[in-house]
Design an enzyme around this catalytic site. Structure first.
Site, PDB file in Angstrom:
ATOM      1  N   GLU A   1      -2.600  10.651   3.292  1.00 13.88           N
ATOM      2  CA  GLU A   1      -3.751  10.925   4.148  1.00 13.88           C
ATOM      3  C   GLU A   1      -3.706  12.389   4.589  1.00 13.88           C
ATOM      4  O   GLU A   1      -2.708  12.829   5.159  1.00 13.88           O
ATOM      5  CB  GLU A   1      -3.740  10.035   5.389  1.00 13.88           C
ATOM      6  CG  GLU A   1      -4.013   8.578   5.060  1.00 13.88           C
ATOM      7  CD  GLU A   1      -4.150   7.722   6.313  1.00 13.88           C
ATOM      8  OE1 GLU A   1      -5.145   6.989   6.431  1.00 13.88           O
ATOM      9  OE2 GLU A   1      -3.246   7.797   7.166  1.00 13.88           O
TER      10      GLU A   1
ATOM     11  N   GLN B   1      -0.043  13.059   5.936  1.00 14.51           N
ATOM     12  CA  GLN B   1       0.677  11.870   6.411  1.00 14.51           C
ATOM     13  C   GLN B   1       0.827  10.889   5.254  1.00 14.51           C
ATOM     14  O   GLN B   1      -0.124  10.634   4.520  1.00 14.51           O
ATOM     15  CB  GLN B   1      -0.106  11.217   7.550  1.00 14.51           C
ATOM     16  CG  GLN B   1       0.449   9.843   7.943  1.00 14.51           C
ATOM     17  CD  GLN B   1      -0.105   9.343   9.269  1.00 14.51           C
ATOM     18  OE1 GLN B   1       0.093   9.943  10.309  1.00 14.51           O
ATOM     19  NE2 GLN B   1      -0.798   8.224   9.228  1.00 14.51           N
ATOM     20  N   THR B   2       2.047  10.351   5.099  1.00 15.63           N
ATOM     21  CA  THR B   2       2.255   9.321   4.071  1.00 15.63           C
ATOM     22  C   THR B   2       2.742   8.046   4.747  1.00 15.63           C
ATOM     23  O   THR B   2       3.299   8.083   5.845  1.00 15.63           O
ATOM     24  CB  THR B   2       3.292   9.774   3.024  1.00 15.63           C
ATOM     25  OG1 THR B   2       4.511  10.141   3.689  1.00 15.63           O
ATOM     26  CG2 THR B   2       2.785  10.958   2.222  1.00 15.63           C
ATOM     27  N   ASN B   3       2.508   6.926   4.057  1.00 20.99           N
ATOM     28  CA  ASN B   3       2.930   5.643   4.608  1.00 20.99           C
ATOM     29  C   ASN B   3       3.159   4.665   3.457  1.00 20.99           C
ATOM     30  O   ASN B   3       2.616   4.856   2.367  1.00 20.99           O
ATOM     31  CB  ASN B   3       1.853   5.102   5.561  1.00 20.99           C
ATOM     32  CG  ASN B   3       2.404   4.134   6.605  1.00 20.99           C
ATOM     33  OD1 ASN B   3       3.563   3.714   6.560  1.00 20.99           O
ATOM     34  ND2 ASN B   3       1.559   3.761   7.564  1.00 20.99           N
TER      35      ASN B   3
ATOM     36  N   ASP C   1       3.765   0.948   9.361  1.00 20.46           N
ATOM     37  CA  ASP C   1       4.546   1.625  10.423  1.00 20.46           C
ATOM     38  C   ASP C   1       5.691   2.447   9.855  1.00 20.46           C
ATOM     39  O   ASP C   1       6.786   2.476  10.405  1.00 20.46           O
ATOM     40  CB  ASP C   1       5.105   0.602  11.433  1.00 20.46           C
ATOM     41  CG  ASP C   1       3.987  -0.172  12.111  1.00 20.46           C
ATOM     42  OD1 ASP C   1       2.892   0.416  12.312  1.00 20.46           O
ATOM     43  OD2 ASP C   1       4.185  -1.356  12.436  1.00 20.46           O
ATOM     44  N   ARG C   2       5.454   3.096   8.720  1.00 27.40           N
ATOM     45  CA  ARG C   2       6.490   3.930   8.103  1.00 27.40           C
ATOM     46  C   ARG C   2       5.963   5.349   7.869  1.00 27.40           C
ATOM     47  O   ARG C   2       6.127   5.927   6.801  1.00 27.40           O
ATOM     48  CB  ARG C   2       6.915   3.339   6.763  1.00 27.40           C
ATOM     49  CG  ARG C   2       7.546   1.956   6.856  1.00 27.40           C
ATOM     50  CD  ARG C   2       8.150   1.587   5.521  1.00 27.40           C
ATOM     51  NE  ARG C   2       8.876   0.338   5.582  1.00 27.40           N
ATOM     52  CZ  ARG C   2       8.353  -0.843   5.228  1.00 27.40           C
ATOM     53  NH1 ARG C   2       7.117  -0.928   4.778  1.00 27.40           N
ATOM     54  NH2 ARG C   2       9.102  -1.933   5.310  1.00 27.40           N
ATOM     55  N   GLU C   3       5.327   5.901   8.899  1.00 22.72           N
ATOM     56  CA  GLU C   3       4.681   7.205   8.730  1.00 22.72           C
ATOM     57  C   GLU C   3       5.677   8.359   8.598  1.00 22.72           C
ATOM     58  O   GLU C   3       6.696   8.389   9.288  1.00 22.72           O
ATOM     59  CB  GLU C   3       3.770   7.527   9.930  1.00 22.72           C
ATOM     60  CG  GLU C   3       2.586   6.604  10.111  1.00 22.72           C
ATOM     61  CD  GLU C   3       2.915   5.345  10.905  1.00 22.72           C
ATOM     62  OE1 GLU C   3       4.087   5.176  11.316  1.00 22.72           O
ATOM     63  OE2 GLU C   3       1.999   4.520  11.091  1.00 22.72           O
TER      64      GLU C   3
ATOM     65  N   ASP D   1       0.244   5.344   0.642  1.00 17.95           N
ATOM     66  CA  ASP D   1      -0.821   6.207   1.187  1.00 17.95           C
ATOM     67  C   ASP D   1      -0.514   7.689   1.245  1.00 17.95           C
ATOM     68  O   ASP D   1       0.538   8.069   1.761  1.00 17.95           O
ATOM     69  CB  ASP D   1      -1.031   5.883   2.683  1.00 17.95           C
ATOM     70  CG  ASP D   1      -1.676   4.562   2.931  1.00 17.95           C
ATOM     71  OD1 ASP D   1      -2.483   4.142   2.112  1.00 17.95           O
ATOM     72  OD2 ASP D   1      -1.366   3.963   3.987  1.00 17.95           O
TER      73      ASP D   1
ATOM     74  N   GLU E   1       0.838  -1.201   0.000  1.00 19.51           N
ATOM     75  CA  GLU E   1       0.000   0.000   0.000  1.00 19.51           C
ATOM     76  C   GLU E   1       0.872   1.250   0.000  1.00 19.51           C
ATOM     77  O   GLU E   1       1.921   1.282   0.632  1.00 19.51           O
ATOM     78  CB  GLU E   1      -0.896  -0.023   1.243  1.00 19.51           C
ATOM     79  CG  GLU E   1      -1.986   1.022   1.238  1.00 19.51           C
ATOM     80  CD  GLU E   1      -2.975   0.829   2.396  1.00 19.51           C
ATOM     81  OE1 GLU E   1      -3.578  -0.264   2.506  1.00 19.51           O
ATOM     82  OE2 GLU E   1      -3.127   1.773   3.183  1.00 19.51           O
TER      83      GLU E   1
ATOM     84  N   ARG F   1      10.942   4.921  19.010  1.00 21.35           N
ATOM     85  CA  ARG F   1      10.162   3.860  18.378  1.00 21.35           C
ATOM     86  C   ARG F   1      11.066   2.809  17.731  1.00 21.35           C
ATOM     87  O   ARG F   1      10.784   1.613  17.781  1.00 21.35           O
ATOM     88  CB  ARG F   1       9.256   4.503  17.336  1.00 21.35           C
ATOM     89  CG  ARG F   1       8.202   3.609  16.735  1.00 21.35           C
ATOM     90  CD  ARG F   1       7.321   4.472  15.860  1.00 21.35           C
ATOM     91  NE  ARG F   1       6.356   3.716  15.102  1.00 21.35           N
ATOM     92  CZ  ARG F   1       5.766   4.196  13.994  1.00 21.35           C
ATOM     93  NH1 ARG F   1       6.065   5.413  13.567  1.00 21.35           N
ATOM     94  NH2 ARG F   1       4.889   3.469  13.353  1.00 21.35           N
TER      95      ARG F   1
ATOM     96  N   GLY G   1      -4.313  13.951  17.861  1.00 20.83           N
ATOM     97  CA  GLY G   1      -4.453  12.652  18.514  1.00 20.83           C
ATOM     98  C   GLY G   1      -5.837  12.395  19.103  1.00 20.83           C
ATOM     99  O   GLY G   1      -5.967  11.643  20.067  1.00 20.83           O
TER     100      GLY G   1
END
Ligand SMILES: *[C@@H]1O[C@H](CO)[C@@H](O)[C@H](O)[C@H]1NC(C)=O
Length: 297
Positions: free
Chosen positions: A114, A127-129, A137-139, A112, A110, A283, A208
């Site tokens: 957003e 935001q991309t991923n 988990d690559r935001e 993305d 995928e 992280r 958030g």
């Protein structure tokens, strides 16, 4: 027909063949205006999509009952995928507008975009991923250098065997290089469809989840145009593209960014980046392999 005219014919056919081979690798053109219906269909809540100008322009509606979304009819393995979007204006906090490619299977790939709305006058977040083999988990998160609700801007993805590049108005904001040599999975054998949607995500999107969607401002409306698709169409189960290596997005100049593009990417990094998973040491205490390439930017 004499033998000289038949050999002339053979030569002519050969020439035509060459012409069609080279046009496959023709340089990119501006996205052609084609109606929505040619390449796309509603995915859900089709009554929340409105069509203008014969479908050359559409609007997605979000109200307290439902959002809506659409998807490409075809599946694609590599190409250049672009959409012009005017984001929800005014108080858009809690809304998310997404534009993405996905193979939608169990180990899905995928790519993305957003767009997270905000209170009136406060900046959107983009935001991309990237997901490979079901793992994301690559935001990365950036602010835009313009107000995305005022005019149409183009958001696009270049995807070939060498790199995935996210563009905002032809400025690269992110590159995901093929790092197979470093043991990182890269999307290459699962065709993807193109999707877009507008929905309510006030449980997480704005600060958030602190800011809730103000339903007294509904309906929330995002506008779209530019439904042309430049991709290698393949059946959803295909493992490769029949014209692999011969289309314009496969050519040398699209296998890496050029100097000018790297400078623009660094500019986005320095001035507009809010978050990058590659630099998030709490992280990821040890740097992820593909991030070694990300750091070189
Ligand atoms: C909304 O605006 C606030 C305040 O300017 C900012 O901190 C936040 O990053 C913006 N975006 C979202 C999606 O919350």
């Amino acid at each position: 027909m004499g033998s000289s005219s038949s050999s002339f014919l053979a030569l002519w056919l050969c020439f035509l063949g060459l012409v069609s081979m080279t046009t496959l690798a023709a340089p990119p053109r501006r996205p052609i205006n084609v109606p929505f219906q040619k390449n796309y269909v509603p995915t859900w809540a089709g009554d929340h999509i409105k069509y203008y100008n014969g479908g050359n322009e559409i609007q997605l509606y979000l109200d307290k009952y439902t959002g809506t979304g659409f998807q490409s009819k075809g599946s694609y393995l590599f190409g250049h995928f672009s959409m012009q979007i005017k984001m929800v204006p005014g108080d858009s906090a809690g809304t998310v507008t997404a534009f993405y490619l996905s193979s939608q299977n169990s180990e899905h790939d995928e790519i993305d975009f957003e767009f997270l709305g905000n209170r009136t006058g406060q900046p959107y977040i983009l935001q991309t991923n990237v997901f490979t083999g079901g793992k994301g988990d690559r935001e990365q998160r950036i602010y835009l250098w313009f107000d995305p609700t005022k005019d149409y801007h183009s958001y696009s993805v270049l995807w070939n065997l060498y790199q995935i590049v996210f563009f905002v108005d032809d400025i690269p904001i992110r590159v995901f290089k093929n790092s197979k040599d470093l043991g990182v999975r890269y999307p290459f054998n699962q065709p993807m469809k193109i999707y877009s949607s507008l929905w309510n995500a006030d449980d997480w999107a704005t600060r958030g989840g602190l800011e809730k969607t103000d339903w007294s401002k509904a309906p929330f409306v995002a506008a779209y145009r530019g439904f042309h698709i430049d991709g290698c169409e393949a059946s959803a189960e295909a493992k490769f593209c029949a014209t692999q290596g011969r289309r314009w997005w496969d050519q040398k100049e699209f296998q890496d960014l050029d100097g000018y593009q790297y400078r623009r990417l660094r500019w986005v990094r320095q001035k507009y980046t809010i978050y990058n998973y590659c630099t998030d040491r709490s992280r990821y205490p040890t740097m992820l392999p593909e991030c070694r390439r990300d750091r070189d930017v």
